[in-house]
Design an enzyme around this catalytic site. Structure first.
Site, PDB file in Angstrom:
ATOM      1  N   GLU A  14       0.851  -1.194   0.000  1.00 40.92           N
ATOM      2  CA  GLU A  14       0.000   0.000   0.000  1.00 40.92           C
ATOM      3  C   GLU A  14       0.878   1.232   0.000  1.00 40.92           C
ATOM      4  O   GLU A  14       1.972   1.206   0.565  1.00 40.92           O
ATOM      5  CB  GLU A  14      -0.870   0.027   1.271  1.00 40.92           C
ATOM      6  CG  GLU A  14      -1.924  -1.032   1.305  1.00 40.92           C
ATOM      7  CD  GLU A  14      -2.791  -0.930   2.566  1.00 40.92           C
ATOM      8  OE1 GLU A  14      -2.796   0.114   3.237  1.00 40.92           O
ATOM      9  OE2 GLU A  14      -3.451  -1.930   2.866  1.00 40.92           O
TER      10      GLU A  14
ATOM     11  N   LYS B  77       2.501   4.360   1.336  1.00 39.26           N
ATOM     12  CA  LYS B  77       2.715   4.809   2.719  1.00 39.26           C
ATOM     13  C   LYS B  77       2.639   6.330   2.704  1.00 39.26           C
ATOM     14  O   LYS B  77       3.584   7.017   2.327  1.00 39.26           O
ATOM     15  CB  LYS B  77       4.077   4.343   3.225  1.00 39.26           C
ATOM     16  CG  LYS B  77       4.310   4.706   4.670  1.00 39.26           C
ATOM     17  CD  LYS B  77       5.615   4.141   5.165  1.00 39.26           C
ATOM     18  CE  LYS B  77       5.762   4.293   6.651  1.00 39.26           C
ATOM     19  NZ  LYS B  77       5.559   5.663   7.132  1.00 39.26           N
TER      20      LYS B  77
ATOM     21  N   GLU C 208      -4.611   7.542   7.253  1.00 39.26           N
ATOM     22  CA  GLU C 208      -3.532   8.520   7.311  1.00 39.26           C
ATOM     23  C   GLU C 208      -4.087   9.819   6.752  1.00 39.26           C
ATOM     24  O   GLU C 208      -4.741   9.817   5.708  1.00 39.26           O
ATOM     25  CB  GLU C 208      -2.338   8.021   6.488  1.00 39.26           C
ATOM     26  CG  GLU C 208      -1.074   8.817   6.675  1.00 39.26           C
ATOM     27  CD  GLU C 208      -0.285   8.447   7.945  1.00 39.26           C
ATOM     28  OE1 GLU C 208      -0.755   7.616   8.758  1.00 39.26           O
ATOM     29  OE2 GLU C 208       0.809   9.018   8.113  1.00 39.26           O
TER      30      GLU C 208
ATOM     31  N   PHE D 151      -6.826   2.880   5.642  1.00 41.59           N
ATOM     32  CA  PHE D 151      -6.070   1.661   5.357  1.00 41.59           C
ATOM     33  C   PHE D 151      -6.511   0.455   6.174  1.00 41.59           C
ATOM     34  O   PHE D 151      -6.007  -0.644   5.958  1.00 41.59           O
ATOM     35  CB  PHE D 151      -4.554   1.881   5.450  1.00 41.59           C
ATOM     36  CG  PHE D 151      -4.057   2.400   6.784  1.00 41.59           C
ATOM     37  CD1 PHE D 151      -3.917   1.545   7.850  1.00 41.59           C
ATOM     38  CD2 PHE D 151      -3.714   3.729   6.927  1.00 41.59           C
ATOM     39  CE1 PHE D 151      -3.440   2.006   9.065  1.00 41.59           C
ATOM     40  CE2 PHE D 151      -3.233   4.207   8.140  1.00 41.59           C
ATOM     41  CZ  PHE D 151      -3.096   3.337   9.221  1.00 41.59           C
TER      42      PHE D 151
END
Ligand code: ATP
Length: 592
Positions: free
Chosen positions: A250, A252, A302, A343
């Site tokens: 994924e 970051k 995030e 996520f």
């Protein structure tokens, strides 16, 4: 329960450095503790009144403590300060001066845990005018009934300096033995703690309901879950060795971790350290609420700063300016807008997803999230190929990410709350390079603007010149650095160059909304030159399948009207700049 029971044990704990001995002392203490106050004993032993996420501080400052000690020992504040200068610990000072107190202590009431907790609770909640006097009064009332030893710990507690060194895990060990039937109960207790971040609650549950109660422990929306953490590796080969033949990679995102708790009435946000930071990000709360379809959920995301007009990611330094603010929150939200990338999902509408595998959680996440302009699920690629993984890494970096988060997709890939393990691996670059020179690039295409930029261009597709092939290769999509005047000017300036298709001498993997024939040259600077599978500049020169991209590109304000497209920075120069970046890094590595 007498407070002296606790302080006697504190004294023993302070005298040992052995964790096992410390655990034994705590087990004895817990066994003597009435069930009704076990949570209070646990919090007090950790120097707290509540779990951390509640965010209530005691707020006793040295000055206030000096005043309280002086009042209850009948000394001058100056004398208290003199003793403090020698002892360096107001707890010791309180004990010293109380020992010397000549007055009879006949009228002393024995202090109870309940009374101590209650007084501290009042101190913590005292606010506004007169609150300092009130705090001094509560502290004095405790000191008046304290023995010197009790006074020492009361002062340390009030000042936030209890520091017995009792770790969460030691308390969990002690609770397992005292109430859970033995050390075997530890795993279940730890899980309950990881799901609630509240040791007092875990203590209360196991004291009243035993191990069975702990096993029935449920996730609660509003109580943060201790985050799963990642190990770190720096090569694709090592990653496949550790995480399995195939992994999920994924993006970051380089921002702040937000654990969002969504209920019918509100959205709460918890940080990586589980502080409640809801008030700092009203905009993120709204984006999350708008995109999560479940009625109740706990999701992890995030939150990053974005360019409001282009939606492009901005460096971490931008979002960090939004953190920890108490004032001007709305204004900052306007200046530094954010976007949210989900996520993980830990809970949704009655189902605890922490024991589901990664792929099942991801499926659920996709089910409950509807993509909006400011909230979406993290970009992801499932791969078993090292080269593909590295290309994806470069793509992520060139788009503004820090690297990749590699996630195991095996049958044991559950969400391990509170644990760092190999099921998640951070794949970042070891060293960062820096772009020191600006480059002159040719505008070959443009993307329509949104929001404030509607009606103008949101970003331009820019290319470097390849002298050998006489072709222009794209090297970045640039949406930053343009003022409103620039945008208006560019719209006019580029009008004559508009064409309906890609120019034959332009090599691009991206398809912009508008193509241009070669004409306008602009000066741009970026953070660094990175490898990227998305841009065609120097494709395959350094790595198969990758070209170069400029990361975080920004228009310097310089229109290079003096330059023809063929005078633009060449692909060869970009390659040289990349190589000199590498040399600089190598030198730095050698130097360290
Ligand atoms: P720690 O591992 O202790 O959190 P750290 O604060 O240095 O150390 P980072 O190196 O930034 O952490 O890496 C982990 C963080 O990456 C996560 O806590 C999370 O905030 C962030 N992150 C960004 N994108 C993702 C993603 N797709 N999946 C999981 N975490 C992500």
């Amino acid at each position: 329960m007498k407070y002296s029971l606790i302080t006697d044990v504190y004294e023993e704990i302070e005298a040992t450095t052995k964790r096992l001995e410390m655990t034994d002392f705590l087990v004895d203490l817990l066994k003597e503790t009435p069930k009704e106050v076990v949570d209070k004993v646990v919090y007090l032993t950790q120097g707290k009144l509540y779990p951390d996420y509640v965010g209530i501080e005691l707020g006793v400052a040295d000055k206030l403590a000096v005043k309280a000690i002086a009042t209850s020992t009948g000394r001058q504040e100056r004398e208290v300060e003199e003793d403090f200068a020698k002892s360096g610990d107001l707890g010791e000072t309180a004990a010293n001066l109380l020992t010397k107190k000549t007055q009879a202590t006949l009228f002393r009431q024995p202090l109870t845990v309940e009374a101590v907790y209650d007084a501290f609770d009042r101190i913590a909640h005292a606010t506004g005018p007169g609150s300092i006097d009130l705090k001094v009064k509560y502290l004095c009332s405790l000191l008046n009934d304290s023995s010197p030893r009790e006074a020492k710990y009361i002062l340390r507690m009030g000042l936030g300096k209890l520091r017995l060194g009792v770790a969460d895990m030691t308390l969990l060990d002690a609770l397992s033995v005292a109430y859970g039937g033995g050390k075997e109960a530890r795993e279940a207790l730890e899980r309950a703690y990881n799901l609630s971040s509240d040791l007092g609650l875990v203590a209360k549950t196991v004291a009243h309901q035993g191990l069975e109660g702990i096993k029935r422990f449920k996730i609660t929306v509003g109580r943060p879950i201790r985050p799963m953490l990642a190990e770190r590796l720096s090569s694709a080969e090592e990653i496949f060795e550790k995480a399995g033949e195939k992994v999920a990679a994924e993006y970051k995102y380089d921002g702040l971790r937000l654990q969002a708790h969504i209920s019918r009435k509100e959205v709460l946000l918890f940080s990586r350290r589980l502080e409640n930071i809801t008030d700092q990000f009203p905009d993120a709360c709204k984006y999350i609420k708008d995109s999560v379809k479940a009625k109740e959920a706990i999701v992890e995301s995030e939150c990053i700063a974005v360019d409001p007009d282009t939606g492009e990611m901005l460096p971490f330094q931008m979002i960090s300016q939004r953190r920890g603010r108490k004032y001007e929150i709305e204004k900052m939200a306007g200046e530094i807008p954010v976007a949210v990338f989900f996520f993980d999902v830990l809970y949704a509408d009655g189902v605890d997803y922490t024991l589901y595998t990664y792929l099942d959680r991801r499926r659920e996440l996709e089910r409950i999230i509807s993509k909006t302009e400011r909230a979406q699920i993290s970009a992801q690629l499932i791969t078993g190929d090292a080269e593909q993984l590295d290309r994806y890494m470069n793509q992520a970096i060139s788009e503004g990410c820090e690297g990749l988060m590699i996630k195991s997709i095996g049958p044991d890939s559950i969400y391990k709350a509170g644990a760092r393990g190999w099921a998640w691996i951070k794949y970042k670059r070891e060293y960062k390079s820096e772009m020191t020179d600006a480059v002159d690039l040719v505008v070959v295409g443009a993307f329509h603007g949104r929001g404030k930029r509607a009606g103008t261009y949101g970003a331009l597709l820019l290319a470097a010149y390849d002298e050998d092939a006489d072709v222009f290769h794209t090297v970045c999509k640039c949406g930053s650095g343009f003022t409103d005047e620039d945008l208006a000017k560019l719209l006019e300036m580029l009008k004559p160059y508009k064409i309906s298709h890609r120019h034959a001498r332009v090599d691009s993997k991206l398809t912009p909304d508008v193509w241009f024939t070669l004409g306008v040259v602009l000066e741009v600077i970026g953070a660094e030159i990175t490898l990227s599978p998305v841009h065609s500049c120097c494709a395959n020169a350094v790595r198969l399948g990758s070209g170069f991209a400029i990361r975080f590109p920004r228009f310097t304000g310089n229109y290079r009207l003096d330059k023809a497209p063929e005078d633009a920075t060449t692909a060869k120069e970009i390659l040289e700049m990349y190589q000199s970046q590498l040399k600089k890094i190598t030198k730095e590595v050698v130097a360290t």
